[in-house]
Write a protein that holds these residues in place. Structure first.
Motif, mmCIF file in Angstrom:
data_model
loop_
_atom_site.group_PDB
_atom_site.id
_atom_site.type_symbol
_atom_site.label_atom_id
_atom_site.label_comp_id
_atom_site.label_asym_id
_atom_site.label_seq_id
_atom_site.Cartn_x
_atom_site.Cartn_y
_atom_site.Cartn_z
ATOM 1 N N LEU A 65 -1.588 -34.832 -22.045
ATOM 2 C CA LEU A 65 -1.485 -34.821 -23.499
ATOM 3 C C LEU A 65 -2.774 -34.308 -24.130
ATOM 4 C CD1 LEU A 65 0.065 -35.475 -26.085
ATOM 5 C CD2 LEU A 65 -0.838 -37.802 -25.951
ATOM 6 N N VAL A 66 -3.920 -34.672 -23.557
ATOM 7 C CA VAL A 66 -5.211 -34.214 -24.085
ATOM 8 C C VAL A 66 -5.299 -32.690 -24.010
ATOM 9 C CG1 VAL A 66 -7.720 -34.348 -23.846
ATOM 10 C CG2 VAL A 66 -6.299 -36.379 -23.412
ATOM 11 N N ALA A 67 -4.928 -32.142 -22.859
ATOM 12 C CA ALA A 67 -4.954 -30.692 -22.693
ATOM 13 C C ALA A 67 -3.949 -30.018 -23.620
ATOM 14 C CB ALA A 67 -4.660 -30.328 -21.242
ATOM 15 N N THR A 68 -2.792 -30.642 -23.807
ATOM 16 C CA THR A 68 -1.765 -30.094 -24.694
ATOM 17 C C THR A 68 -2.251 -30.047 -26.136
ATOM 18 O OG1 THR A 68 0.012 -30.900 -23.254
ATOM 19 C CG2 THR A 68 0.587 -30.405 -25.544
ATOM 20 N N VAL A 69 -2.918 -31.122 -26.574
ATOM 21 C CA VAL A 69 -3.452 -31.158 -27.941
ATOM 22 C C VAL A 69 -4.498 -30.069 -28.137
ATOM 23 C CG1 VAL A 69 -4.795 -32.528 -29.576
ATOM 24 C CG2 VAL A 69 -2.952 -33.605 -28.273
ATOM 25 N N ALA A 70 -5.399 -29.915 -27.174
ATOM 26 C CA ALA A 70 -6.430 -28.874 -27.262
ATOM 27 C C ALA A 70 -5.796 -27.484 -27.315
ATOM 28 C CB ALA A 70 -7.378 -28.978 -26.074
ATOM 29 N N ALA A 71 -4.736 -27.298 -26.522
ATOM 30 C CA ALA A 71 -4.063 -26.000 -26.484
ATOM 31 C C ALA A 71 -3.336 -25.698 -27.777
ATOM 32 C CB ALA A 71 -3.071 -25.969 -25.313
ATOM 33 N N VAL A 72 -3.036 -26.700 -28.574
ATOM 34 C CA VAL A 72 -2.442 -26.497 -29.889
ATOM 35 C C VAL A 72 -3.518 -26.227 -30.935
ATOM 36 C CG1 VAL A 72 -1.221 -27.657 -31.780
ATOM 37 C CG2 VAL A 72 -0.352 -27.822 -29.442
ATOM 38 N N LEU A 73 -4.588 -27.015 -30.892
ATOM 39 C CA LEU A 73 -5.613 -26.934 -31.929
ATOM 40 C C LEU A 73 -6.335 -25.584 -31.937
ATOM 41 C CD1 LEU A 73 -7.212 -30.500 -31.737
ATOM 42 C CD2 LEU A 73 -5.614 -29.608 -33.450
ATOM 43 N N VAL A 74 -6.616 -25.018 -30.779
ATOM 44 C CA VAL A 74 -7.391 -23.768 -30.726
ATOM 45 C C VAL A 74 -6.641 -22.611 -31.375
ATOM 46 C CG1 VAL A 74 -8.406 -22.035 -29.201
ATOM 47 C CG2 VAL A 74 -8.804 -24.460 -28.762
ATOM 48 N N PRO A 75 -5.397 -22.300 -30.970
ATOM 49 C CA PRO A 75 -4.706 -21.194 -31.660
ATOM 50 C C PRO A 75 -4.454 -21.461 -33.136
ATOM 51 C CG PRO A 75 -3.224 -22.315 -30.127
ATOM 52 C CD PRO A 75 -4.595 -22.821 -29.850
ATOM 53 N N VAL A 76 -4.174 -22.719 -33.502
ATOM 54 C CA VAL A 76 -3.961 -23.050 -34.912
ATOM 55 C C VAL A 76 -5.231 -22.772 -35.715
ATOM 56 C CG1 VAL A 76 -3.663 -24.971 -36.521
ATOM 57 C CG2 VAL A 76 -2.098 -24.695 -34.605
ATOM 58 N N ALA A 77 -6.391 -23.188 -35.188
ATOM 59 C CA ALA A 77 -7.658 -22.979 -35.885
ATOM 60 C C ALA A 77 -7.974 -21.493 -36.032
ATOM 61 C CB ALA A 77 -8.790 -23.691 -35.142
ATOM 62 N N VAL A 78 -7.737 -20.731 -34.969
ATOM 63 C CA VAL A 78 -8.017 -19.288 -35.017
ATOM 64 C C VAL A 78 -7.114 -18.609 -36.039
ATOM 65 C CG1 VAL A 78 -7.916 -17.129 -33.717
ATOM 66 C CG2 VAL A 78 -8.879 -19.187 -32.656
ATOM 67 N N TYR A 79 -5.811 -18.917 -35.984
ATOM 68 C CA TYR A 79 -4.888 -18.277 -36.924
ATOM 69 C C TYR A 79 -5.194 -18.687 -38.357
ATOM 70 C CZ TYR A 79 -0.938 -17.141 -39.759
ATOM 71 O OH TYR A 79 -0.178 -16.665 -40.797
ATOM 72 N N ALA A 80 -5.419 -19.977 -38.592
ATOM 73 C CA ALA A 80 -5.668 -20.457 -39.949
ATOM 74 C C ALA A 80 -6.889 -19.768 -40.559
ATOM 75 C CB ALA A 80 -5.857 -21.971 -39.945
ATOM 76 N N ALA A 81 -7.927 -19.590 -39.758
ATOM 77 C CA ALA A 81 -9.127 -18.911 -40.250
ATOM 78 C C ALA A 81 -8.821 -17.466 -40.631
ATOM 79 C CB ALA A 81 -10.224 -18.964 -39.193
ATOM 80 N N LEU A 82 -8.086 -16.761 -39.772
ATOM 81 C CA LEU A 82 -7.732 -15.371 -40.061
ATOM 82 C C LEU A 82 -6.785 -15.276 -41.253
ATOM 83 C CD1 LEU A 82 -7.165 -14.042 -36.416
ATOM 84 C CD2 LEU A 82 -9.069 -13.486 -37.937
ATOM 85 N N ALA A 83 -5.822 -16.194 -41.330
ATOM 86 C CA ALA A 83 -4.838 -16.154 -42.408
ATOM 87 C C ALA A 83 -5.491 -16.326 -43.766
ATOM 88 C CB ALA A 83 -3.774 -17.229 -42.183
ATOM 89 N N ARG A 84 -6.450 -17.219 -43.853
ATOM 90 C CA ARG A 84 -7.073 -17.486 -45.153
ATOM 91 C C ARG A 84 -8.190 -16.490 -45.477
ATOM 92 N NH1 ARG A 84 -4.845 -22.134 -47.375
ATOM 93 N NH2 ARG A 84 -5.790 -21.225 -49.224
ATOM 94 N N LEU A 85 -8.982 -16.091 -44.475
ATOM 95 C CA LEU A 85 -10.155 -15.265 -44.733
ATOM 96 C C LEU A 85 -9.869 -13.763 -44.663
ATOM 97 C CD1 LEU A 85 -12.803 -17.294 -42.691
ATOM 98 C CD2 LEU A 85 -12.339 -17.394 -45.149
ATOM 99 N N VAL A 86 -8.921 -13.366 -43.807
ATOM 100 C CA VAL A 86 -8.650 -11.937 -43.614
ATOM 101 C C VAL A 86 -7.385 -11.513 -44.366
ATOM 102 C CG1 VAL A 86 -8.152 -10.125 -41.923
ATOM 103 C CG2 VAL A 86 -9.813 -11.940 -41.378
ATOM 104 N N TRP A 87 -6.293 -12.248 -44.180
ATOM 105 C CA TRP A 87 -5.018 -11.851 -44.779
ATOM 106 C C TRP A 87 -4.744 -12.556 -46.102
ATOM 107 C CZ3 TRP A 87 -3.844 -13.234 -39.237
ATOM 108 C CH2 TRP A 87 -4.025 -12.136 -38.410
ATOM 109 N N HIS A 88 -5.543 -13.553 -46.438
ATOM 110 C CA HIS A 88 -5.440 -14.267 -47.727
ATOM 111 C C HIS A 88 -4.034 -14.829 -47.956
ATOM 112 C CE1 HIS A 88 -9.368 -12.583 -48.507
ATOM 113 N NE2 HIS A 88 -8.889 -11.353 -48.343
ATOM 114 N N ARG A 89 -3.523 -15.532 -46.964
ATOM 115 C CA ARG A 89 -2.196 -16.132 -47.044
ATOM 116 C C ARG A 89 -2.257 -17.478 -47.750
ATOM 117 N NH1 ARG A 89 0.351 -11.499 -46.202
ATOM 118 N NH2 ARG A 89 0.356 -10.776 -44.033
ATOM 119 N N GLY A 90 -1.135 -17.855 -48.367
ATOM 120 C CA GLY A 90 -1.035 -19.150 -49.020
ATOM 121 C C GLY A 90 -0.795 -20.266 -48.024
#
Length: 307
Positions: A65-90
């Motif tokens: 479960l620990v590894a699963t949570v980490a595997a979720v958080l990393v792509p979510v964090a990367v996408y969220a940063a790009l979505a807000r800073l690069v693509w300016h998504r809501g």
């Protein structure tokens, strides 16, 4: 390996049926919305009650479960940063994109893959419960907040997840699993019957959208679709492997299990959520299509290397 092909073939054929029916003008876009609403409001909550009610909740406490949570958080964090800073998504668009790159098809595909590739369907339980009880309620609360006008009060914000049918169904199922209670046959059987509509309704609605919607990548940034697909197919299973193997010391069959489940494609119900809230529907559709096709070689490669 036959289980992998069987699972993907089943999904692909039902999606193709939806596309064919749309091509023959048996279904139109209103039918796609109706099927999505049926899955969201009726069939999926029933499926959550039945599925979680029979789940082994103790499986959530495993190291995987620990590894699963980490595997979720990393792509979510990367996408969220790009979505807000690069693509300016809501907020709503960002939420759907984050789900698209991290929320795996642990139900109708994960269970057969766990059964035939890993030898135990229970191995998908940690991922399934994490998504149903944490990720999905949180995402739905964010989508609700994004689609409702005005500044909600604190009590409304706290209560909102519990007014969502999928969250309510998940909580009822969890209560049944924790207490060991079983529903009367007169209640359980209709729930199972209605819940069995959820996956076919999702897949048919998705097939209709593929046929009648804009072409691949036409509804938004091709770079964004490529990013969500890469985060899902490559980054998520890679993070699961690195955390499980080198931080937690997991090896053998347990390591194979956590990497395979993280390599599953994006779940079709993300498209249902996108349709329901009218946020990033094309992004969700395209990511599901690409990851469903791409997950086959990825899972085969993982099984060959770690199996």
């Amino acid at each position: 390996m036959q289980g992998v092909f069987d699972g993907f073939a089943t999904i692909g054929l039902v999606i193709a049926l939806g596309a064919l029916l749309a091509h023959l003008q048996v279904f139109d876009e209103s039918a796609q919305r109706l099927l999505s609403r049926l899955a969201f409001f009726v069939a999926s909550p029933a499926l959550m009650i039945v599925t979680l009610g029979a789940a082994d909740v103790s499986a959530v406490l495993s190291l995987n479960l620990v590894a699963t949570v980490a595997a979720v958080l990393v792509p979510v964090a990367v996408y969220a940063a790009l979505a807000r800073l690069v693509w300016h998504r809501g907020l709503g668009h960002t939420t759907i994109g984050a789900l698209a790159c991290s929320y795996v098809n642990a139900g109708n595909l994960g269970i057969p893959v766990a059964s035939y590739v890993l030898g135990d369907a229970a191995l998908v339980a940690p991922t399934l419960l994490l998504q149903l009880l944490v990720l999905q309620p949180l995402a739905l609360a964010l989508l609700d907040a994004d689609t409702r006008a005005g500044r909600p009060r604190l009590l409304q914000t706290l209560a909102r997840p519990f007014t969502n049918p999928l969250t309510v169904g998940s909580l009822i199922g969890l209560a049944l699993a924790l207490t060991g209670w079983t529903l009367p046959t007169a209640v359980q059987d209709p729930l199972e019957l209605v819940g069995n509509m959820a996956v076919p309704a999702m897949l048919l609605a998705y097939g209709i959208a593929l046929r009648l919607g804009p072409g691949l990548g036409a509804g938004g940034s091709a770079a964004e679709v490529a990013t969500t697909s890469t985060l899902k197919l490559v980054v998520q299973p890679l993070v699961a492997f690195l955390v499980a193997r080198y931080l937690l010391g997991v090896d053998g069959h347990a390591l194979l299990a956590v990497v395979v489940t993280s390599a599953l494609p994006t779940a079709q119900n993300i498209f249902v959520h996108a349709t329901r809230y009218d946020r990033a529907t094309v992004l969700a559709r395209d990511t599901i299509l690409i990851t469903t096709v791409g997950a086959v070689p990825v899972i085969l490669l993982v099984a060959a290397v770690l199996g």
